[in-house]
Write a protein that holds these residues in place. Structure first.
Motif, mmCIF file in Angstrom:
data_model
loop_
_atom_site.group_PDB
_atom_site.id
_atom_site.type_symbol
_atom_site.label_atom_id
_atom_site.label_comp_id
_atom_site.label_asym_id
_atom_site.label_seq_id
_atom_site.Cartn_x
_atom_site.Cartn_y
_atom_site.Cartn_z
ATOM 1 N N ALA A 176 63.114 43.810 8.403
ATOM 2 C CA ALA A 176 62.714 43.129 9.632
ATOM 3 C C ALA A 176 61.293 42.592 9.508
ATOM 4 C CB ALA A 176 62.808 44.081 10.812
ATOM 5 N N GLY A 177 60.537 43.166 8.619
ATOM 6 C CA GLY A 177 59.155 42.730 8.467
ATOM 7 C C GLY A 177 59.014 41.623 7.450
ATOM 8 N N SER A 178 58.056 41.789 6.546
ATOM 9 C CA SER A 178 57.761 40.731 5.597
ATOM 10 C C SER A 178 58.877 40.578 4.562
ATOM 11 C CB SER A 178 56.444 41.024 4.892
ATOM 12 O OG SER A 178 56.512 42.286 4.258
ATOM 13 N N GLY A 179 59.699 41.612 4.382
ATOM 14 C CA GLY A 179 60.713 41.599 3.343
ATOM 15 C C GLY A 179 61.736 40.495 3.469
ATOM 16 N N THR A 180 62.104 40.105 4.675
ATOM 17 C CA THR A 180 63.143 39.089 4.830
ATOM 18 C C THR A 180 62.563 37.807 5.409
ATOM 19 O OG1 THR A 180 63.667 40.063 6.938
ATOM 20 C CG2 THR A 180 65.029 40.694 5.093
ATOM 21 N N ARG A 181 61.305 37.596 5.139
ATOM 22 C CA ARG A 181 60.695 36.374 5.651
ATOM 23 C C ARG A 181 60.200 35.534 4.487
ATOM 24 N NH1 ARG A 181 57.037 35.138 10.605
ATOM 25 N NH2 ARG A 181 58.410 36.689 11.495
ATOM 26 N N VAL A 182 60.549 34.274 4.514
ATOM 27 C CA VAL A 182 60.020 33.326 3.545
ATOM 28 C C VAL A 182 59.178 32.331 4.314
ATOM 29 C CG1 VAL A 182 60.570 31.548 1.841
ATOM 30 C CG2 VAL A 182 62.011 33.585 2.014
ATOM 31 N N THR A 183 57.961 32.165 3.878
ATOM 32 C CA THR A 183 57.092 31.184 4.518
ATOM 33 C C THR A 183 56.939 29.986 3.597
ATOM 34 O OG1 THR A 183 55.883 32.957 5.623
ATOM 35 C CG2 THR A 183 54.800 30.818 5.511
ATOM 36 N N ILE A 184 57.070 28.806 4.161
ATOM 37 C CA ILE A 184 56.859 27.587 3.372
ATOM 38 C C ILE A 184 55.489 27.051 3.716
ATOM 39 C CG2 ILE A 184 57.709 25.296 2.812
ATOM 40 C CD1 ILE A 184 60.448 26.184 3.888
#
Ligand SMILES: [Cu+2]
Length: 133
Positions: A48-56
């Motif tokens: 839920a945190g940074s693990g499943t977030r991709v920032t472009i």
């Protein structure tokens, strides 16, 4: 009147038995639930945190390589000044579609393990890899 006498103690005994069963059930579910909840939380926490977030940002996927669980929901945040997509390069495994600057989108990771390269359909030089394990 005579009926209330036998029922009374019987009830009390039943209630005591119930209480004992309840106590042990609660004890069980507390232990099991706590352990299970802890595992779920530790799995969901990074997810839920940074693990499943991709920032472009700056025409780059960050992180470029991301490992997730099967079926995980991944949030893609477009922090850039132009529209991007995050699209699987093979098999149409996933595709966010156009993400406008400052917007975000989500997609669901494939349910089978493997490496899933992706790029931006607008800027094919932008590349990344999603690893499902
Ligand atoms: Cu792009």
């Amino acid at each position: 009147m005579p009926f209330s006498f036998p029922t009374g103690p019987a009830r009390t005994a039943a209630a005591t038995a119930c209480a004992l069963v309840l106590t042990s059930l609660l004890g069980c579910s507390n232990g099991g639930g706590g352990g299970g909840g802890g595992e779920t939380a530790s799995t969901a926490g990074p997810s839920a945190g940074s693990g499943t977030r991709v920032t472009i940002n700056d025409f780059k996927f960050q992180p470029a390589s991301l490992a997730v669980s099967p079926g995980a929901t991944i949030t893609v945040v477009n922090d850039d000044t132009t529209t991007h997509t995050l699209t699987a390069t093979k098999g149409g495994a996933f595709d966010t579609g156009d993400i406008d600057p400052g917007k975000s989108a989500t997609f669901t990771a494939p349910s089978k393990p493997g490496d899933f390269p992706y790029d931006c359909t607008i800027h094919p030089f932008m590349k990344g890899t999603l690893t499902v394990k």
